[in-house]
Structure formats: C-alpha cells, structure tokens
Scaffold this motif. Structure first.
Motif, PDB file in Angstrom:
ATOM      1  N   CYS A  86     -30.942   1.453  34.970  1.00 44.35           N
ATOM      2  CA  CYS A  86     -29.568   1.736  34.543  1.00 44.35           C
ATOM      3  C   CYS A  86     -28.664   0.521  34.736  1.00 44.35           C
ATOM      4  O   CYS A  86     -27.516   0.644  35.149  1.00 44.35           O
ATOM      5  CB  CYS A  86     -29.000   2.952  35.263  1.00 44.35           C
ATOM      6  N   ASP A  87     -29.184  -0.636  34.436  1.00 42.64           N
ATOM      7  CA  ASP A  87     -28.427  -1.884  34.551  1.00 42.64           C
ATOM      8  C   ASP A  87     -27.405  -1.945  33.420  1.00 42.64           C
ATOM      9  O   ASP A  87     -27.775  -1.955  32.244  1.00 42.64           O
ATOM     10  CB  ASP A  87     -29.392  -3.067  34.479  1.00 42.64           C
ATOM     11  N   GLN A  88     -26.125  -1.963  33.767  1.00 43.00           N
ATOM     12  CA  GLN A  88     -25.043  -1.947  32.773  1.00 43.00           C
ATOM     13  C   GLN A  88     -25.145  -3.099  31.777  1.00 43.00           C
ATOM     14  O   GLN A  88     -24.686  -2.974  30.651  1.00 43.00           O
ATOM     15  CB  GLN A  88     -23.676  -1.969  33.457  1.00 43.00           C
ATOM     16  N   SER A  89     -25.744  -4.220  32.170  1.00 46.37           N
ATOM     17  CA  SER A  89     -25.873  -5.342  31.237  1.00 46.37           C
ATOM     18  C   SER A  89     -26.891  -5.051  30.137  1.00 46.37           C
ATOM     19  O   SER A  89     -26.963  -5.775  29.150  1.00 46.37           O
ATOM     20  CB  SER A  89     -26.251  -6.629  31.979  1.00 46.37           C
ATOM     21  N   GLU A  90     -27.673  -3.992  30.304  1.00 51.70           N
ATOM     22  CA  GLU A  90     -28.662  -3.619  29.288  1.00 51.70           C
ATOM     23  C   GLU A  90     -28.410  -2.210  28.757  1.00 51.70           C
ATOM     24  O   GLU A  90     -29.336  -1.460  28.455  1.00 51.70           O
ATOM     25  CB  GLU A  90     -30.069  -3.754  29.857  1.00 51.70           C
ATOM     26  N   LEU A  91     -27.125  -1.853  28.615  1.00 55.37           N
ATOM     27  CA  LEU A  91     -26.731  -0.563  28.045  1.00 55.37           C
ATOM     28  C   LEU A  91     -27.129  -0.537  26.576  1.00 55.37           C
ATOM     29  O   LEU A  91     -26.761  -1.424  25.817  1.00 55.37           O
ATOM     30  CB  LEU A  91     -25.220  -0.369  28.202  1.00 55.37           C
ATOM     31  N   SER A  92     -27.890   0.472  26.152  1.00 48.64           N
ATOM     32  CA  SER A  92     -28.354   0.575  24.769  1.00 48.64           C
ATOM     33  C   SER A  92     -27.457   1.452  23.923  1.00 48.64           C
ATOM     34  O   SER A  92     -27.181   1.142  22.785  1.00 48.64           O
ATOM     35  CB  SER A  92     -29.770   1.148  24.710  1.00 48.64           C
ATOM     36  N   ASP A  93     -27.018   2.600  24.465  1.00 53.93           N
ATOM     37  CA  ASP A  93     -26.248   3.549  23.664  1.00 53.93           C
ATOM     38  C   ASP A  93     -25.501   4.493  24.584  1.00 53.93           C
ATOM     39  O   ASP A  93     -25.914   4.735  25.724  1.00 53.93           O
ATOM     40  CB  ASP A  93     -27.185   4.342  22.752  1.00 53.93           C
TER      41      ASP A  93
END
Length: 121
Positions: A86-93
């Motif tokens: 759940c790394d915010q820098s890798e938010l998908s959608d």
C-alpha cells in the motif's frame, strides 16, 4: 467439493439477496472482485468485502489486472496499489461510489493490483 464457479455464484446470489433485503446485508459497506484477466471474466475471481476502514490488505490470492465493484457505501473509498505494501507512491486506482455504467476497471498496461485499503468516514 465446491468449484470456484459455484462459490462465485453463491457470493453473487448472497450479495443480490442482501441488496433486496437491506437489514440482512447492513454490515457490508464495500465489496469488489479482483480478476487476473483484464476483461473481468473467467471462472476465478477473488471476492473481497467488509465494513468500515481497513489497514493495508495484501491477502490477495494473486496479483490482479482488473476489478469489478459490487458495493461501495457513501463515504467509503477503496485504494488499489501496484505493490503489496500500500505504498502511496504506487497508487494505481481509487474507487468510490459506483456509477450505473461501471462494470470493469483495468489496472493499466503496465500496472497490476497487489494490495488495497479501504477508508470510510
């Protein structure tokens, strides 16, 4: 033993019954199904449902390419991530209230859903 298709059908029927009788499914505020295929089809879907906010959830049976929303209560949002932390820098959608034409949401050409978290007011 029950086949995965029968389990998915049973979940779908229970969700429809809960929608028809709100007192039964009152505790379910959000639900969605993850799919390995980008077209939200196939015999194996990975259903997730709950009530209220969650922490990071990486308990996915497999990394998904798409998802279909079943229920998202007002005030709730589901965040999908490209990683398993759940790394915010890798938010998908980010998914909120369901629109009438909403069916299948795809992660994108190079992304996959590896974890999610739900926040409800």
């Amino acid at each position: 033993m029950f086949s995965p298709l029968r389990i998915i059908l049973a979940v779908a029927i229970l969700l429809n019954v809960a929608a028809a009788f709100p007192l039964i499914g009152r505790d379910v505020q959000w639900s969605f199904t993850l799919f390995q295929s980008a077209s939200c089809n196939g015999t194996i879907g990975d259903p997730h449902a709950g009530s209220g906010s969650t922490g990071c959830r990486a308990d996915l049976h497999s990394v998904a390419s798409a998802y279909a929303l079943n229920t998202v209560a007002e005030g709730c949002r589901i965040e999908f991530f490209d990683n398993t932390m759940c790394d915010q820098s890798e938010l998908s959608d980010v998914a909120g209230q369901i629109t009438p034409n909403e069916t299948c949401r795809i992660a994108g050409s190079r992304r996959r859903f590896g974890s999610y978290q739900v926040s409800c007011e």
